[in-house]
Write an enzyme that holds these catalytic residues in place. Sequence first.
Site, PDB file in Angstrom:
ATOM      1  CG  HIS A 174      -5.778   1.746   5.368  1.00 39.31           C
ATOM      2  ND1 HIS A 174      -5.298   2.704   6.235  1.00 39.31           N
ATOM      3  CD2 HIS A 174      -4.758   0.889   5.151  1.00 39.31           C
ATOM      4  CE1 HIS A 174      -4.032   2.421   6.522  1.00 39.31           C
ATOM      5  NE2 HIS A 174      -3.681   1.325   5.886  1.00 39.31           N
ATOM      6  CD  GLU A 180      -2.756   5.411   6.927  1.00 43.00           C
ATOM      7  OE1 GLU A 180      -2.747   5.418   5.681  1.00 43.00           O
ATOM      8  OE2 GLU A 180      -1.817   4.932   7.597  1.00 43.00           O
ATOM      9  CB  SER A 194       5.868  -1.464  11.905  1.00 44.09           C
ATOM     10  OG  SER A 194       5.411  -0.142  12.189  1.00 44.09           O
ATOM     11  N   GLY A 215       3.025   2.474  10.776  1.00 42.06           N
ATOM     12  CA  GLY A 215       3.952   3.584  10.558  1.00 42.06           C
ATOM     13  C   GLY A 215       4.719   4.005  11.803  1.00 42.06           C
ATOM     14  CD  GLU A 218      -2.995  -2.462   7.463  1.00 45.25           C
ATOM     15  OE1 GLU A 218      -1.897  -2.628   6.925  1.00 45.25           O
ATOM     16  OE2 GLU A 218      -3.727  -1.484   7.235  1.00 45.25           O
ATOM     17  CG  ASN A 257      -1.715   1.230   1.422  1.00 43.98           C
ATOM     18  OD1 ASN A 257      -1.779   2.065   0.518  1.00 43.98           O
ATOM     19  ND2 ASN A 257      -2.331   1.378   2.589  1.00 43.98           N
ATOM     20  CE  LYS A 290      -0.071   3.202   4.830  1.00 37.56           C
ATOM     21  NZ  LYS A 290       0.089   3.295   6.265  1.00 37.56           N
TER      22      LYS A 290
HETATM   23  P1  13P Z   1       3.323   0.568   7.610  1.00 39.78           P
HETATM   24  O1  13P Z   1       3.842  -0.722   7.004  1.00 39.78           O
HETATM   25  O2  13P Z   1       4.008   1.779   7.084  1.00 39.78           O
HETATM   26  O3  13P Z   1       3.269   0.479   9.085  1.00 39.78           O
HETATM   27  O4  13P Z   1       1.806   0.715   7.099  1.00 39.78           O
HETATM   28  C1  13P Z   1       0.936  -0.356   7.215  1.00 39.78           C
HETATM   29  C2  13P Z   1      -0.301  -0.046   6.483  1.00 39.78           C
HETATM   30  O5  13P Z   1      -1.079   0.816   6.887  1.00 39.78           O
HETATM   31  C3  13P Z   1      -0.566  -0.793   5.247  1.00 39.78           C
HETATM   32  O6  13P Z   1      -1.871  -0.602   4.806  1.00 39.78           O
END
Ligand code: 13P
Length: 285
Positions: A100, A102, A228, A178, A172, A13, A15
Amino acid sequence: MKNTQRQVIIAGNWKMHKTTRQATALVEEIQSAADGEKNLPEIVLIPPFTALVAVEKCLRKSAIKLGAQNMDWHDEGAFTGEISPLMLTDLNVQYVLVGHSERRQYFGETNTTTPLRIKAALTHGIKPILCVGEMIDEREAGLTDAVVSRQVGAALGELNSEQFFHVSIAYEPVWAIGTGNHCAAAEANRVCGMIRKTVAALLARLEDSTGNGEPFNANRLPILYGGSVKGSNIAEYVKQEHIDGALVGGASLISEEFLAIIQAAQERVKRAAKATPSNTPTAHR
Ligand code: 13P
């Protein structure tokens, strides 16, 4: 694929990262290393909408799949700023992230809108990857299982058995995204096992609706871990019983990291192939 054998999936992803030019360069690096490799997992690249056209062009002769980060549930209409399932299938998008964290935190995604997106994706032949996970205060209050099972039930509770063949779930935990603070593999496995039980309970409520086909078995559902994930910790996750791959954010933006993650997942694919007789009939995907 047997009704209990699970697909291994590594999804990146991206983002809100990568211009078209940067996206093309990254795909070419991933593709040239991955193409021709044996025992590859299903690799899904999920760039921002603006890079879908460029990435699709690069992937035309590749086994690597294309995904989108979100999708509206209407086919078309006065929804400024949104992207419809028809627009995604037009670009050969095969996967879409739904729910997701976010999107849930910053853009008003809720347990009411996730099922709308899931159903629209399935109607248009796009495979949804449902994202679920608890916030840190929910974990600390002992609410992890309640929050996650509610997210799963809300998004998937109205599907029929046949539709489950095309769904994956990514666990997640929000506090692990992150932050570098990844969830211990054993705990991630425990939650993924709980998700599998939740799906089994949803399926048990259904009278068989697959027509002539075999009803979907929850043991077949791909469940990914995200938060992560890096080349240095992926091996722990893909060793776990209930974790069938990863949804990767930051590390999917760096080709060496993402390729190291793919390489570790190849071990799980190899193990699964050994455990299953080669003449097992293939089913829906
Ligand atoms: P990170 O791998 O940067 O922690 O992000 C995970 C994520 O949100 C994947 O959708």
